[in-house]
Design an enzyme around this catalytic site. Structure first.
Site, PDB file in Angstrom:
ATOM      1  N   ASP A 105      36.401  43.765  42.075  1.00  0.00           N
ATOM      2  CA  ASP A 105      37.424  42.759  41.772  1.00  0.00           C
ATOM      3  C   ASP A 105      37.076  41.376  42.306  1.00  0.00           C
ATOM      4  O   ASP A 105      36.219  41.218  43.182  1.00  0.00           O
ATOM      5  CB  ASP A 105      38.817  43.226  42.224  1.00  0.00           C
ATOM      6  CG  ASP A 105      38.997  43.240  43.732  1.00  0.00           C
ATOM      7  OD1 ASP A 105      38.882  42.174  44.349  1.00  0.00           O
ATOM      8  OD2 ASP A 105      39.272  44.318  44.289  1.00  0.00           O
ATOM      9  N   ARG A 106      37.736  40.383  41.759  1.00  0.00           N
ATOM     10  CA  ARG A 106      37.435  38.982  42.033  1.00  0.00           C
ATOM     11  C   ARG A 106      37.467  38.653  43.524  1.00  0.00           C
ATOM     12  O   ARG A 106      36.687  37.844  44.016  1.00  0.00           O
ATOM     13  CB  ARG A 106      38.457  38.107  41.288  1.00  0.00           C
ATOM     14  CG  ARG A 106      38.244  36.619  41.424  1.00  0.00           C
ATOM     15  CD  ARG A 106      39.334  35.850  40.685  1.00  0.00           C
ATOM     16  NE  ARG A 106      39.158  34.409  40.839  1.00  0.00           N
ATOM     17  CZ  ARG A 106      39.533  33.715  41.904  1.00  0.00           C
ATOM     18  NH1 ARG A 106      40.116  34.338  42.916  1.00  0.00           N
ATOM     19  NH2 ARG A 106      39.325  32.415  41.964  1.00  0.00           N
TER      20      ARG A 106
END
Length: 248
Positions: A105-106
């Site tokens: 994830d970011r």
């Protein structure tokens, strides 16, 4: 039997250099050569030919590449997203077109594998296969024995309506721990921590199966090769790569 060759613009496109239209422009400018001879429109090339673009040797469509990439914070694992500040494929400028085998994830950093081998991607992303992924996590609150035991036992995630698989968890500090997962649910570690009354402040993935992040610099990548690559392929049940990067 004579090898079935393809048109040179298609050869260049399938090697991930550029589109066929852009390849035609390069050919028209005289920037493409086949076995040392300047290529013309309509020429053909195969795996045994040496094709260069602006003097640089390129690999054909059968060249399989696996990259180990240290994904920085803020990079989104998607090919196209108008809301993303920067996507992973915009960040990694590699001469052969590759894509990610699994997500991160970011707001997390660390190891992610990139490849142009679709079969390998499918094997790595198959959740039921149980491939190990190891993370170093820093929590917001001090770790308790019950928290670590709960993480290891498996956590019911209300948002996803399922319980995580039992996993290995090791305390490494007052607020830090290592965790080895064998599944890849969306934002799994963050959700697990939240359900148990804590919060993951930072997450770094340090291993995928036998591939280690090691001393790879932040934001950099390296080609996976040799015995390391062979072990990866063997681990997912595929024929392993030969030392030259092609497949047996």
């Amino acid at each position: 039997m004579e090898e079935n060759k393809i048109r040179i613009n298609k050869y260049i496109a399938e090697a991930g250099i550029c589109s066929r239209r852009e390849a035609d422009k390069l050919i028209a400018k005289g920037a493409v050569a086949i076995n040392g001879k300047t290529a013309s429109m309509g020429d053909r090339a195969g795996s045994k030919d040496k094709v260069t673009v602006s003097g640089k040797l390129i690999e054909g469509k059968n060249k399989k590449v696996v990259l180990a990439f240290y994904k920085p914070l803020g990079i989104t694992c998607t090919e196209k997203d108008k809301f993303a500040e920067k996507t992973i494929l915009e960040y990694v400028k590699y001469p052969i077109r590759v894509t990610y085998a699994g997500r991160l994830d970011r707001d997390s950093e660390g190891l992610i594998l990139l490849t142009n081998d679709g079969e390998l991607i499918q094997k790595l992303m198959k959740g039921s296969a149980g491939h190990e992924k190891e993370y170093v996590v820093k929590a917001k609150k001090e770790l308790t024995d019950s928290f670590l035991e709960g993480m290891a036992k498996g956590v019911y995630l209300k948002e996803l309506g399922q319980t995580t698989r039992p996993c290995k968890v090791e305390r490494t500090g007052k607020y830090t721990f290592r965790i080895i997962l064998t599944q890849g649910l969306n934002r799994q570690i963050r959700r697990m921590c939240r359900e148990l009354g804590n919060e993951a402040v930072s997450i770094k993935r340090v291993r995928i199966m036998n591939i280690q992040l090691g001393k790879l610099p932040y934001g950099k990548w390296r080609e996976v090769s040799g015995s390391e690559l062979e072990k990866l392929y063997k681990g997912v049940g595929l024929k392993h790569a030969a030392s030259n990067g092609d497949f047996e």
